[in-house]
Design an enzyme around this catalytic site. Sequence first.
Site, PDB file in Angstrom:
ATOM      1  NE  ARG A   6      -3.758  -2.222   2.704  1.00  0.00           N
ATOM      2  CZ  ARG A   6      -3.251  -3.283   3.270  1.00  0.00           C
ATOM      3  NH1 ARG A   6      -2.229  -3.615   3.920  1.00  0.00           N
ATOM      4  NH2 ARG A   6      -4.180  -4.511   3.210  1.00  0.00           N
ATOM      5  CE  LYS A  59      -7.901  -0.871   4.748  1.00  0.00           C
ATOM      6  NZ  LYS A  59      -7.983  -0.990   3.375  1.00  0.00           N
ATOM      7  CG  HIS A  61      -5.847   0.306  -5.165  1.00  0.00           C
ATOM      8  ND1 HIS A  61      -5.615  -0.364  -4.134  1.00  0.00           N
ATOM      9  CD2 HIS A  61      -6.950  -0.199  -5.735  1.00  0.00           C
ATOM     10  CE1 HIS A  61      -6.157  -1.281  -3.862  1.00  0.00           C
ATOM     11  NE2 HIS A  61      -7.301  -1.246  -4.769  1.00  0.00           N
ATOM     12  NE  ARG A 120      -3.157  -3.477  -1.694  1.00  0.00           N
ATOM     13  CZ  ARG A 120      -2.680  -4.110  -0.750  1.00  0.00           C
ATOM     14  NH1 ARG A 120      -1.156  -4.498  -0.557  1.00  0.00           N
ATOM     15  NH2 ARG A 120      -3.294  -4.894   0.147  1.00  0.00           N
ATOM     16  CG  HIS A 164      -5.898  -8.792   1.013  1.00  0.00           C
ATOM     17  ND1 HIS A 164      -5.960  -9.583  -0.379  1.00  0.00           N
ATOM     18  CD2 HIS A 164      -6.046  -7.508   0.609  1.00  0.00           C
ATOM     19  CE1 HIS A 164      -5.861  -8.695  -1.268  1.00  0.00           C
ATOM     20  NE2 HIS A 164      -5.752  -7.410  -0.786  1.00  0.00           N
ATOM     21  CE1 TYR A 216      -5.965 -18.060  -6.793  1.00  0.00           C
ATOM     22  CE2 TYR A 216      -5.702 -16.275  -5.223  1.00  0.00           C
ATOM     23  CZ  TYR A 216      -5.163 -17.404  -5.839  1.00  0.00           C
ATOM     24  OH  TYR A 216      -4.069 -18.051  -5.705  1.00  0.00           O
TER      25      TYR A 216
END
Length: 326
Positions: A151, A189, A269, A272, A295, A305
């Site tokens: 991030r 996060k 982003h 990422r 995550h 996915y």
Amino acid sequence: VSYQDGCAPLRELLDRLFWLKRNWTDSTRKTMEQYRVTISKSHLHETPINRIKVSDIKAYLIGLHDDNYAHGTIAAIFSILKMAFRLAVDDNAIMRDPCNFPLSDILRNETPPVRALSVEQEQALLAFLREDTVGSRYYDMVVVLLGTGLRISEFAALTIKDVDFKHNLIHVNKQLVRLKGKVTISRTKSRRSNRDIPMTTAVRESLERMVTERKQNPKNHIIDGVGNFLTVTASGKPRTHSQYADLMHTFMARYQSQATVPIERCTPHVLRHTYCTRCIAAGMDVKSVQYLMGHANATTTLNIYADTVFDRVVENMALLDRGETT
């Protein structure tokens, strides 16, 4: 006014929720407070919670949509309301949850999905950055973001110490964010965002150049006891999310003006997301990708996915249509 009888206004219920949510990071709390400001502008804010009906919540969310609020913003506000009313139900302050419905019942998500760069686009972008007089300053940064999936707040918080050449790892354990106008160091996060990311050869080479360049700048700005940031401005201060967005906008404008391989959108982003897509295409299992991406929930990883697998299905069907499959 009694909360237990359901007569308290939504404002008091939100106060209670926000007080109880001690597991929110500083950046999450800041974001939630911003959404709460929007809720406070609604007549529901002072309405007793036992008088708020399902249709009231739906009408409020539809009103946000009609006022051109982004779907992501509406979903986040709805999430706060769901947490609040779930708390009230659990406390027996109200009997029924007025948020007990999916947002898709009333609104379609028309937000374009984040699209990873194709291999061709990635190669074209890196080739441009290597040669461009402006873009070359940021080549190594883009290589690291593409090769780690960090991030941008995590990348901004990296210090020289976090780059562990001995063990070929990047230690991710904090983020740099702006809270109430002040740049600060925050926890990652989520707990799962604390991770060690192995370096590829390309990432290691870029980081070696970045560390060497950083050591030539003697200025060391300290934020919340943390210093020796990996990437800094001429004054020694680490760049913020908005500064990275601005510099990417600058070199992407130069790229677009001369590119033969168009890239519709490229942000930190997107880089990422591209990393995550490459991991999946390489055959990594879900848990490994979830770990590398940091995550908190495997559902986020699984959604990427699903997108990647579908794209490959489309490609394979095209090959089948042309009779090129074996």
